[in-house]
Design a protein around this motif. Sequence first.
Motif, PDB file in Angstrom:
ATOM      1  N   LYS A   1       0.831  -1.207   0.000  1.00 24.55           N
ATOM      2  CA  LYS A   1       0.000   0.000   0.000  1.00 24.55           C
ATOM      3  C   LYS A   1       0.865   1.257   0.000  1.00 24.55           C
ATOM      4  CE  LYS A   1      -3.914  -2.138   2.414  1.00 24.55           C
ATOM      5  NZ  LYS A   1      -4.731  -2.154   3.672  1.00 24.55           N
ATOM      6  N   GLU A   2       1.948   1.227   0.781  1.00 24.66           N
ATOM      7  CA  GLU A   2       2.848   2.385   0.837  1.00 24.66           C
ATOM      8  C   GLU A   2       3.507   2.627  -0.512  1.00 24.66           C
ATOM      9  OE1 GLU A   2       5.652   1.822   3.946  1.00 24.66           O
ATOM     10  OE2 GLU A   2       4.169   1.880   5.560  1.00 24.66           O
TER      11      GLU A   2
ATOM     12  N   LEU B   1       2.379   1.691  -3.441  1.00 28.21           N
ATOM     13  CA  LEU B   1       1.336   2.140  -4.372  1.00 28.21           C
ATOM     14  C   LEU B   1       1.019   3.616  -4.147  1.00 28.21           C
ATOM     15  CD1 LEU B   1      -0.745   1.474  -6.546  1.00 28.21           C
ATOM     16  CD2 LEU B   1      -2.320   0.758  -4.746  1.00 28.21           C
ATOM     17  N   GLN B   2       0.885   4.013  -2.874  1.00 28.59           N
ATOM     18  CA  GLN B   2       0.564   5.403  -2.558  1.00 28.59           C
ATOM     19  C   GLN B   2       1.681   6.340  -3.007  1.00 28.59           C
ATOM     20  OE1 GLN B   2      -2.309   6.562  -1.394  1.00 28.59           O
ATOM     21  NE2 GLN B   2      -1.534   8.659  -1.496  1.00 28.59           N
ATOM     22  N   GLN B   3       2.920   5.958  -2.755  1.00 25.08           N
ATOM     23  CA  GLN B   3       4.043   6.788  -3.176  1.00 25.08           C
ATOM     24  C   GLN B   3       4.152   6.848  -4.692  1.00 25.08           C
ATOM     25  OE1 GLN B   3       7.484   5.304  -1.128  1.00 25.08           O
ATOM     26  NE2 GLN B   3       6.814   6.060   0.863  1.00 25.08           N
TER      27      GLN B   3
ATOM     28  N   GLU C   1       1.285  12.047  -9.676  1.00 27.79           N
ATOM     29  CA  GLU C   1       0.592  13.330  -9.503  1.00 27.79           C
ATOM     30  C   GLU C   1       1.564  14.501  -9.629  1.00 27.79           C
ATOM     31  OE1 GLU C   1      -1.336  13.057  -5.744  1.00 27.79           O
ATOM     32  OE2 GLU C   1      -3.060  11.928  -6.514  1.00 27.79           O
TER      33      GLU C   1
ATOM     34  N   ILE D   1       1.597   6.717  -6.734  1.00 26.70           N
ATOM     35  CA  ILE D   1       0.533   7.648  -7.140  1.00 26.70           C
ATOM     36  C   ILE D   1       0.982   9.092  -6.935  1.00 26.70           C
ATOM     37  CG2 ILE D   1      -1.794   8.458  -6.578  1.00 26.70           C
ATOM     38  CD1 ILE D   1      -2.507   5.541  -5.912  1.00 26.70           C
ATOM     39  N   GLN D   2       1.665   9.356  -5.817  1.00 21.05           N
ATOM     40  CA  GLN D   2       2.151  10.710  -5.546  1.00 21.05           C
ATOM     41  C   GLN D   2       3.172  11.155  -6.585  1.00 21.05           C
ATOM     42  OE1 GLN D   2       3.607  10.655  -1.525  1.00 21.05           O
ATOM     43  NE2 GLN D   2       1.570  10.566  -0.616  1.00 21.05           N
TER      44      GLN D   2
END
Length: 218
Positions: A166-167, A169-171, A177, A173-174
């Motif tokens: 999850k970490e 994936l989140q990073q 962005e 995505i960041q």
Amino acid sequence: MGIIKLKSVRQKNLFGFLLVLLLMIILSIFTIESMKKIHRDTDHIMQEQLPLLMLDQSMAFNTAEKIALARGYILTGDSSYKNEFQKYAEQASILEEELLQQTESPKTEELLLLGRKWNEMIVENVFPLFEQGKIEQAEAILNGEAQDYARELMSGFTAMADERKKEVLQQGIQVIEIGNKNIQFNSIFTILIVLTGIIIALFVTNGIVKPIKLVMKR
């Protein structure tokens, strides 16, 4: 131009070029900082998060294999299962060292300690009892306390691997962005620079042509 009160054509030209240059410097600084941010985030993912994710998954797989091999040895008495168990135990020691080098997480240290206790329980209690012919006692330990340890180990390493996924994936995505915002800002600022250049060119041209026309008229 009227507010700044530029009188000579030379001053107007210099002001126009300096203004465009300033806008280009601002764009360059923003682009460089954005790229540094992307590089730092990507480096963090590649150098820290992904190796830890792979180690957590490897530990979960290693534990599952040792559980299966220990059961196989108790059920069949085939020494090849015990030999394979020992190989996976040695591999687990290497993985533990790598994990401890990569992270100082209390949860990780707790799971590694539990893993060593489970391994000692199998090697020092279950296997010797089985080899002494005390099969029921060996099975009781294997299916009792050792099984509880094994379940906690599996769930612990699996949960940590899922959390790291999850970490990552989140990073990721960041990073995407930031890249998209960088593209948008660069596009808008580039258009602004072009428009500013056109406006300045018109003012400078008018500043040159208007006095000449006035002289010719006179």
